[in-house]
Design a protein around this motif. Structure first.
Motif, PDB file in Angstrom:
ATOM      1  N   ALA A   1       0.812  -1.220   0.000  1.00  0.00           N
ATOM      2  CA  ALA A   1       0.000   0.000   0.000  1.00  0.00           C
ATOM      3  C   ALA A   1       0.844   1.268   0.000  1.00  0.00           C
ATOM      4  N   LEU A   2       2.127   1.161   0.330  1.00  0.00           N
ATOM      5  CA  LEU A   2       2.963   2.351   0.414  1.00  0.00           C
ATOM      6  C   LEU A   2       3.595   2.729  -0.921  1.00  0.00           C
ATOM      7  N   VAL A   3       3.455   1.903  -1.944  1.00  0.00           N
ATOM      8  CA  VAL A   3       4.078   2.180  -3.223  1.00  0.00           C
ATOM      9  C   VAL A   3       3.164   1.727  -4.351  1.00  0.00           C
ATOM     10  N   ASP A   4       3.081   2.533  -5.383  1.00  0.00           N
ATOM     11  CA  ASP A   4       2.300   2.183  -6.560  1.00  0.00           C
ATOM     12  C   ASP A   4       3.141   1.333  -7.506  1.00  0.00           C
ATOM     13  N   GLU A   5       2.474   0.468  -8.195  1.00  0.00           N
ATOM     14  CA  GLU A   5       3.151  -0.353  -9.192  1.00  0.00           C
ATOM     15  C   GLU A   5       3.688   0.537 -10.308  1.00  0.00           C
ATOM     16  N   ILE A   6       4.902   0.229 -10.795  1.00  0.00           N
ATOM     17  CA  ILE A   6       5.492   1.031 -11.854  1.00  0.00           C
ATOM     18  C   ILE A   6       4.678   0.885 -13.127  1.00  0.00           C
ATOM     19  N   GLY A   7       4.282   2.011 -13.699  1.00  0.00           N
ATOM     20  CA  GLY A   7       3.420   2.010 -14.864  1.00  0.00           C
ATOM     21  C   GLY A   7       4.167   1.769 -16.157  1.00  0.00           C
ATOM     22  N   GLN A   8       3.409   1.750 -17.245  1.00  0.00           N
ATOM     23  CA  GLN A   8       3.964   1.434 -18.549  1.00  0.00           C
ATOM     24  C   GLN A   8       4.954   2.489 -19.024  1.00  0.00           C
ATOM     25  N   TYR A   9       4.802   3.731 -18.582  1.00  0.00           N
ATOM     26  CA  TYR A   9       5.691   4.815 -18.986  1.00  0.00           C
ATOM     27  C   TYR A   9       6.406   5.410 -17.769  1.00  0.00           C
ATOM     28  N   ASP A  10       6.763   4.539 -16.830  1.00  0.00           N
ATOM     29  CA  ASP A  10       7.466   4.955 -15.614  1.00  0.00           C
ATOM     30  C   ASP A  10       8.833   4.289 -15.535  1.00  0.00           C
ATOM     31  N   SER A  11       9.776   4.992 -14.946  1.00  0.00           N
ATOM     32  CA  SER A  11      11.109   4.454 -14.694  1.00  0.00           C
ATOM     33  C   SER A  11      11.313   4.286 -13.198  1.00  0.00           C
ATOM     34  N   GLY A  12      11.999   3.225 -12.825  1.00  0.00           N
ATOM     35  CA  GLY A  12      12.280   2.974 -11.426  1.00  0.00           C
ATOM     36  C   GLY A  12      13.668   3.407 -10.994  1.00  0.00           C
ATOM     37  N   TYR A  13      14.379   4.149 -11.833  1.00  0.00           N
ATOM     38  CA  TYR A  13      15.743   4.552 -11.512  1.00  0.00           C
ATOM     39  C   TYR A  13      15.777   5.553 -10.362  1.00  0.00           C
ATOM     40  N   ARG A  14      16.856   5.475  -9.559  1.00  0.00           N
ATOM     41  CA  ARG A  14      17.000   6.346  -8.380  1.00  0.00           C
ATOM     42  C   ARG A  14      17.684   7.663  -8.692  1.00  0.00           C
ATOM     43  N   TYR A  15      18.263   7.770  -9.894  1.00  0.00           N
ATOM     44  CA  TYR A  15      18.911   9.006 -10.301  1.00  0.00           C
ATOM     45  C   TYR A  15      18.399   9.417 -11.686  1.00  0.00           C
ATOM     46  N   GLU A  16      18.368  10.711 -11.913  1.00  0.00           N
ATOM     47  CA  GLU A  16      18.092  11.177 -13.264  1.00  0.00           C
ATOM     48  C   GLU A  16      19.249  10.782 -14.178  1.00  0.00           C
ATOM     49  N   GLU A  17      18.962  10.690 -15.464  1.00  0.00           N
ATOM     50  CA  GLU A  17      19.970  10.199 -16.403  1.00  0.00           C
ATOM     51  C   GLU A  17      20.126  11.145 -17.606  1.00  0.00           C
ATOM     52  N   PRO A  18      20.597  12.356 -17.353  1.00  0.00           N
ATOM     53  CA  PRO A  18      20.820  13.295 -18.462  1.00  0.00           C
ATOM     54  C   PRO A  18      21.992  12.849 -19.330  1.00  0.00           C
ATOM     55  N   ASN A  19      21.998  13.323 -20.561  1.00  0.00           N
ATOM     56  CA  ASN A  19      23.058  12.959 -21.491  1.00  0.00           C
ATOM     57  C   ASN A  19      23.207  14.060 -22.537  1.00  0.00           C
TER      58      ASN A  19
ATOM     59  N   THR B   1      34.807  15.119 -34.833  1.00  0.00           N
ATOM     60  CA  THR B   1      34.990  15.007 -33.391  1.00  0.00           C
ATOM     61  C   THR B   1      33.661  14.617 -32.754  1.00  0.00           C
ATOM     62  N   PHE B   2      33.762  13.974 -31.621  1.00  0.00           N
ATOM     63  CA  PHE B   2      32.573  13.583 -30.860  1.00  0.00           C
ATOM     64  C   PHE B   2      32.881  13.695 -29.375  1.00  0.00           C
ATOM     65  N   GLU B   3      31.941  14.276 -28.618  1.00  0.00           N
ATOM     66  CA  GLU B   3      32.064  14.363 -27.167  1.00  0.00           C
ATOM     67  C   GLU B   3      30.737  13.966 -26.540  1.00  0.00           C
ATOM     68  N   ARG B   4      30.827  13.224 -25.449  1.00  0.00           N
ATOM     69  CA  ARG B   4      29.609  12.828 -24.742  1.00  0.00           C
ATOM     70  C   ARG B   4      29.835  12.910 -23.245  1.00  0.00           C
ATOM     71  N   LEU B   5      28.817  13.397 -22.539  1.00  0.00           N
ATOM     72  CA  LEU B   5      28.808  13.415 -21.086  1.00  0.00           C
ATOM     73  C   LEU B   5      27.448  12.923 -20.640  1.00  0.00           C
ATOM     74  N   GLY B   6      27.426  11.843 -19.874  1.00  0.00           N
ATOM     75  CA  GLY B   6      26.158  11.268 -19.458  1.00  0.00           C
ATOM     76  C   GLY B   6      26.184  10.752 -18.035  1.00  0.00           C
ATOM     77  N   GLN B   7      25.012  10.545 -17.494  1.00  0.00           N
ATOM     78  CA  GLN B   7      24.856   9.995 -16.148  1.00  0.00           C
ATOM     79  C   GLN B   7      23.807   8.884 -16.199  1.00  0.00           C
ATOM     80  N   ARG B   8      24.027   7.825 -15.410  1.00  0.00           N
ATOM     81  CA  ARG B   8      23.067   6.728 -15.365  1.00  0.00           C
ATOM     82  C   ARG B   8      23.012   6.124 -13.970  1.00  0.00           C
ATOM     83  N   ASP B   9      21.857   5.604 -13.647  1.00  0.00           N
ATOM     84  CA  ASP B   9      21.670   4.949 -12.359  1.00  0.00           C
ATOM     85  C   ASP B   9      22.382   3.597 -12.361  1.00  0.00           C
ATOM     86  N   GLN B  10      23.038   3.261 -11.249  1.00  0.00           N
ATOM     87  CA  GLN B  10      23.820   2.035 -11.158  1.00  0.00           C
ATOM     88  C   GLN B  10      23.420   1.205  -9.938  1.00  0.00           C
ATOM     89  N   THR B  11      22.368   1.585  -9.253  1.00  0.00           N
ATOM     90  CA  THR B  11      22.036   0.998  -7.958  1.00  0.00           C
ATOM     91  C   THR B  11      21.779  -0.499  -8.051  1.00  0.00           C
TER      92      THR B  11
END
Length: 489
Positions: free
Chosen positions: A296-314, A342-352
């Motif tokens: 009852a304390l948490v809703d089921e993750i929906g079809q367009y929901d992410s369960g990641y603990r961190y944002e993942e900008p790139n 030339t190519f440069e990339r900076l990204g973040q991703r959840d690893q938990t």
């Protein structure tokens, strides 16, 4: 998924067209078929006559069907599938059911070569001011310098024109069915001759904004302090987690400047500069139904929901400076293509969850949650020279040489906020605050090749072609990794 809005333009003129059409007009229109001339065979040919498995999309079709990226092109090409994996992971090219390339931009481009003009460029470009797209399925190594065992994708740009000064501004507004925001695109193209019949310039700018539709509903508010799974201990979710709505938004800025110089009838040259910046707020990956809805304390993750603990900008940035030369030698056309990208990339991703799977001891820390920051830098030089016969005889040939040099640096930093203090006292000194793992690699790759083919046209229906490609790879890679919380004890 896209629901494009309708712009009420030119409707009145369509309604005022004559209601009756003569039979002669109908027959005339039926005879007028759109013929797309392609140069995938290194010679201009109608696409219907090209002796290859080739699909071509021209500018009119792309505009009419809102084709703006490679994933849109794939819907029109039999045997080609694009697996869209979000902003960070890019796209995976699948040819005839086989995954033929890596989705990581800074690594090996795989066996499908993407060409911007005459230069191979492993980038997912926004299709703006593009004359046509040509997709060749199957091995093409005797026609192209870059490795094309799986196929080749060519983006043919509109060339500067000597006889006209013109400009255009385009725009579009649209919505996404699962998004609360609106998207849009605006573009500008300008062409003008600088010296009559000799020198011309073409400029294009484009900005594309797509609203997100994936919600990150479980992002930790205070890393290292907030609980990533507060419902497991009976605490309120809102005290520890925050929701980021429509997180996977995307903005693409594309610019191109071309100068064309043709001082006489046998020499033509084009200098191109291409730039593209792509920014993503998050990935499109979801964890549908990953949580137990009976809690009852948490809703089921929906079809367009992410369960990641961190944002993942790139963020990605691509540049290309190229010089294309064409010389008519009479018996053959000499083409030289030189490019530096030339190519440069900076990204973040959840690893938990990955670290939980690697070592269950992380779970001893109630507020454990981890993320990774990734950076990639790539510099590439390409030179291709080829001769294409121009004889009207039944015998034709192509011969060329190719050289490329790629340098790539990749760094992955994995952070676990709060873990250093949880495991050690204040006497422990880390390399970077909260760093748990670091991996670095540097590669230096060179490829040289000689390629060509000879064709003999027996009749209109039968052509015999023999081709060969001889190539050499020099690969060098240095890599290192370090885990300071383990190796630093």
């Amino acid at each position: 998924l896209f629901k494009y809005s309708t712009l009420a333009l030119c409707i009145s003129s369509a309604l005022l067209q004559p209601a009756s059409v003569s039979a002669q007009d109908v027959q005339s229109e039926e005879k007028q078929l759109d013929v797309i001339t392609v140069t995938a065979t290194r010679r201009p040919n109608p696409v219907q006559e090209a002796p290859l498995n080739i699909t071509a999309l021209d500018e009119n079709l792309m505009n009419d069907q809102n084709i703006g990226g490679l994933e849109d092109v794939a819907r029109w090409v039999p045997g080609l599938t694009i697996s869209e994996q979000g902003g960070r992971d890019g796209q995976s090219i699948i040819v005839r059911g086989l995954n033929t390339n890596s989705s990581e931009r800074a690594s090996d481009a795989g066996t499908v070569a993407t060409y911007l003009g005459e230069i191979p460029l492993n980038a997912d470009i926004r299709l703006t001011d593009v004359q046509r797209v040509e997709v060749l399925i199957g091995p093409q190594g005797t026609l192209y310098g870059a490795g094309t065992l799986g196929g080749a994708i060519r983006y043919v740009l509109n060339a500067p024109e000597f006889d006209i000064t013109e400009g255009s501004i385009t725009g579009d507004i649209f919505t996404l069915s699962e998004s609360s925001g609106n998207g849009g695109e605006v573009g500008f193209v300008f062409n003008t001759p600088l010296v009559e019949d000799t020198l011309a310039m073409r400029v294009s700018l484009n900005y594309y904004d797509v609203p997100g539709y994936i919600d990150y509903n479980y992002v930790v508010k205070d890393p290292g302090v907030s609980l990533p799974d507060p419902w497991l201990v009976g605490e309120a979710t809102e005290d520890h987690l925050k929701a980021v709505k429509d997180a996977n938004d995307e903005q693409i800025t594309t610019a191109r400047l071309s100068l064309r110089w043709a001082p006489n009838s046998w020499f033509d040259s084009t200098l191109n500069y291409f730039y593209q910046k792509q920014e993503n707020g998050g990935n499109s990956t979801v964890q549908y139904k990953a949580l137990n809805s009976a809690n009852a304390l948490v809703d089921e993750i929906g079809q367009y929901d992410s369960g990641y603990r961190y944002e993942e900008p790139n963020k990605k940035e691509d540049t290309l400076l190229s010089l294309e030369l064409s010389v008519d030698l009479g018996f053959a056309e000499l083409v030289s293509a030189t490019g530096y990208s030339t190519f440069e990339r900076l990204g973040q991703r959840d690893q938990t969850d990955l670290l939980y799977d690697i070592y269950d001891g992380y779970a001893d820390m109630p507020s454990f949650a981890a993320f990774t920051r990734d950076t990639s830098d790539n510099n590439s030089f390409v030179q291709e020279i080829r001769l294409v016969s121009q004889s009207e005889s039944a015998l034709s040939w192509i011969a060329g040489v190719y050289y490329s040099h790629n340098k790539t640096d990749v760094q992955n930093l994995e952070f676990t906020p709060g873990l250093t203090n949880f495991w050690y006292d204040s006497s422990f000194v880390n390399i970077f605050p909260e760093l748990e793992y670091i991996a670095q690699s540097r590669s230096d790759d060179k490829e040289s090749a000689i390629f060509g083919e000879v064709a003999y046209q027996v009749n209109e229906e039968f052509i015999i072609t023999v081709g060969a490609r001889f190539f050499k790879y020099d690969l060098s890679n240095n890599s290192a990794n370090y885990a300071p919380l383990y190796q630093g004890e």
